[in-house]
Design an enzyme around this catalytic site. Structure first.
Site, mmCIF file in Angstrom:
data_model
loop_
_atom_site.group_PDB
_atom_site.id
_atom_site.type_symbol
_atom_site.label_atom_id
_atom_site.label_comp_id
_atom_site.label_asym_id
_atom_site.label_seq_id
_atom_site.Cartn_x
_atom_site.Cartn_y
_atom_site.Cartn_z
ATOM 1 N N ILE A 1 7.378 -1.811 3.265
ATOM 2 C CA ILE A 1 6.560 -3.011 3.072
ATOM 3 C C ILE A 1 7.071 -4.147 3.946
ATOM 4 O O ILE A 1 8.159 -4.687 3.733
ATOM 5 C CB ILE A 1 6.549 -3.443 1.593
ATOM 6 C CG1 ILE A 1 6.116 -2.275 0.693
ATOM 7 C CG2 ILE A 1 5.637 -4.656 1.411
ATOM 8 C CD1 ILE A 1 4.776 -1.660 1.042
ATOM 9 N N MET B 1 0.818 -1.214 0.000
ATOM 10 C CA MET B 1 0.000 0.000 0.000
ATOM 11 C C MET B 1 0.852 1.265 0.000
ATOM 12 O O MET B 1 0.729 2.110 -0.880
ATOM 13 C CB MET B 1 -0.948 0.000 1.208
ATOM 14 C CG MET B 1 -2.077 -0.991 1.122
ATOM 15 S SD MET B 1 -3.333 -0.765 2.425
ATOM 16 C CE MET B 1 -2.532 -1.545 3.818
ATOM 17 N N GLY C 1 16.271 1.216 35.144
ATOM 18 C CA GLY C 1 17.457 2.055 35.258
ATOM 19 C C GLY C 1 18.352 1.903 34.037
ATOM 20 O O GLY C 1 17.887 1.669 32.923
ATOM 21 N N GLY C 2 19.659 2.014 34.246
ATOM 22 C CA GLY C 2 20.606 1.944 33.131
ATOM 23 C C GLY C 2 20.560 0.632 32.381
ATOM 24 O O GLY C 2 20.810 0.594 31.166
ATOM 25 N N PRO D 1 6.381 6.238 -1.253
ATOM 26 C CA PRO D 1 7.244 7.275 -0.671
ATOM 27 C C PRO D 1 6.514 8.574 -0.340
ATOM 28 O O PRO D 1 6.833 9.224 0.650
ATOM 29 C CB PRO D 1 8.306 7.481 -1.750
ATOM 30 C CG PRO D 1 8.396 6.156 -2.436
ATOM 31 C CD PRO D 1 6.992 5.625 -2.446
ATOM 32 N N GLY D 2 5.525 8.945 -1.147
ATOM 33 C CA GLY D 2 4.807 10.185 -0.892
ATOM 34 C C GLY D 2 3.394 9.991 -0.393
ATOM 35 O O GLY D 2 2.628 10.949 -0.260
ATOM 36 N N GLU E 1 -6.846 -5.526 10.361
ATOM 37 C CA GLU E 1 -5.435 -5.169 10.558
ATOM 38 C C GLU E 1 -5.244 -4.392 11.856
ATOM 39 O O GLU E 1 -4.314 -4.650 12.630
ATOM 40 C CB GLU E 1 -4.934 -4.335 9.376
ATOM 41 C CG GLU E 1 -3.497 -3.848 9.540
ATOM 42 C CD GLU E 1 -3.006 -3.045 8.348
ATOM 43 O OE1 GLU E 1 -1.886 -2.497 8.428
ATOM 44 O OE2 GLU E 1 -3.728 -2.947 7.324
ATOM 45 N N ARG E 2 -6.140 -3.452 12.116
ATOM 46 C CA ARG E 2 -6.002 -2.612 13.315
ATOM 47 C C ARG E 2 -6.263 -3.399 14.584
ATOM 48 O O ARG E 2 -5.623 -3.161 15.612
ATOM 49 C CB ARG E 2 -6.918 -1.395 13.173
ATOM 50 C CG ARG E 2 -6.374 -0.435 12.127
ATOM 51 C CD ARG E 2 -7.357 0.537 11.555
ATOM 52 N NE ARG E 2 -6.692 1.335 10.514
ATOM 53 C CZ ARG E 2 -7.309 2.106 9.642
ATOM 54 N NH1 ARG E 2 -8.633 2.211 9.673
ATOM 55 N NH2 ARG E 2 -6.617 2.776 8.725
ATOM 56 N N SER F 1 -0.874 7.407 4.932
ATOM 57 C CA SER F 1 -2.265 7.201 5.347
ATOM 58 C C SER F 1 -3.268 7.604 4.266
ATOM 59 O O SER F 1 -4.399 7.132 4.258
ATOM 60 C CB SER F 1 -2.538 7.994 6.628
ATOM 61 O OG SER F 1 -1.728 7.536 7.691
#
Length: 381
Positions: A160, A128, A343-344, A131-132, A246-247, A135
């Site tokens: 993908i 789906m 912590g760390g 690059p541009g 999917e959601r 949603s």
């Protein structure tokens, strides 16, 4: 407190007991290798297929178990809990890609592709995002022009999941006019497709075992019979119908990840000491984990209700959007707070909480950003 999901059955519990043992013994030890190579090996897919864990809800006529969505949900849960490195790939393969074939494929298409997807011989991906175009699916630019008995495809996809491994890609492409009415879904058999090539296995900050790729189509030729649906232009409607599934799958993984992060942190804070006593005995630690356990339980109850609705066939877009945004938001918050309590050591990749933290962040983005989820919910007000 003992809690059993409302959709659980004794038969499913028996399947899960065997499946969990398999995951822990056979696949979990290989996860580090997958993270290093940024790819899950074929042997793992075939082993999952042999266990009946790929597409269990597919009819026995196509090689599946003929089970309800409860089996799909349980597989996602157990994988996320024991071998989370597999989670994204399995969801992309089954709950997403295969669902389009089941819902919109012809009988011939189902018989051609589903049995091999059930066994793991054929890995699926959904194409789906461009690059541009993320949603805003109505704006996709990849074209599929009909020429005789074929489509000639030109364009590019990105981000993908399963892109490097995929044998079958359900591709969203423009077959007609601008906007939603010009979009169609076409199944691309990637292995033998002339004019198709895979780009980079993208270097992500998390989900390191999941291959995520660029895909390029340069006069790629695909048989016209690979169109999903009865005619061109149905693709956007098909996408909208299946996105709740999917959601929900993303929300399932989110809730299990929350529960796992809390479990890891409780174990760590019981053992780790500061000023002569376990961290869990400090009020701040106990209160933080109490808050997170409460939120995880709320998420679990809501999720189970959503799974019930999916099994019944009436999970709507708004409810699925609510589950996706709220559960993934809480997943990220929980992972962050649990890492803080380590912590760390929480910042070290050898600790599972660090991987839960970096893997969680994408959940708010893919499957439709959480901002888009809120927009869909707002439209229902």
């Amino acid at each position: 407190m003992s809690y059993r999901s409302s959709w659980m059955t004794e038969e499913l519990e028996a399947f899960r007991d065997q499946f969990r043992r398999f995951l822990a013994k056979d696949l979990a030890p290989r996860a580090e290798t997958w993270r290093r190579q940024k790819l899950v090996d074929r042997a793992a897919w075939l082993a999952l297929g042999e266990m009946g864990a790929l597409l269990p809800s597919v009819s026995e006529a196509y090689g599946g178990l003929g089970a309800s969505f409860a089996y799909e949900a349980s597989v996602i849960e157990d994988v996320e809990s024991i071998v989370p490195e597999l989670s994204t790939g399995i969801v992309a393969h089954g709950a997403i890609t295969a669902s389009y074939l089941l819902k919109f494929g012809s009988e011939e298409q189902k018989r051609r592709w589903l049995p091999k997807m059930v066994t793991g011989e054929m890995i699926g991906a959904i194409g789906m995002t461009e690059p541009g175009t993320g949603s805003d699916l109505q704006s996709i630019r990849t074209t599929a022009i009909r020429r005789g008995k074929t489509y000639v495809i030109n364009g590019q996809k990105t981000f993908i999941s399963n892109g490097q491994a995929a044998d079958l890609i359900v591709l969203a492409a423009r077959t007609g006019e601008a906007g939603a009415k010009g979009i169609s879904l076409i199944a691309v058999e990637a292995t033998d497709c002339k004019g198709f090539r895979r780009g980079r296995n993208l270097d992500k900050i998390g989900m390191h075992a999941s291959d995520t790729s660029e895909l390029f189509f340069e006069d790629a030729v695909v048989p016209a019979e690979n169109l999903l649906g009865t005619s061109e232009g149905q693709g956007f409607a098909q996408l909208m119908q299946q996105l709740p599934l999917e959601r929900l799958a993303i929300a399932i993984a989110a809730v299990v990840s929350m529960e796992r992060s809390i479990r890891l942190t409780v174990d760590y804070t019981r053992e780790r000491k500061a000023f002569g006593k376990p961290l869990l005995e400090f009020q701040n630690t106990a209160f933080k984990l109490a808050e997170r356990k409460t939120e995880a339980f709320i998420a679990r109850v809501f999720l189970d209700w959503c799974v019930e609705r999916m099994i019944a066939g009436d999970l709507d877009t708004v409810t699925a959007s609510m589950a996706k945004w709220w559960c993934t938001d809480k997943q990220v918050e929980t992972a962050d707070e649990c890492l803080q309590l380590h912590g760390g050591y929480g910042y070290m990749q050898e600790y599972a909480i660090s991987r839960a933290f970096i893997d969680a962040r994408i959940q708010k983005i893919y499957g439709g950003t959480n901002e888009i989820m809120k927009l869909l919910i707002a439209r229902s007000l």
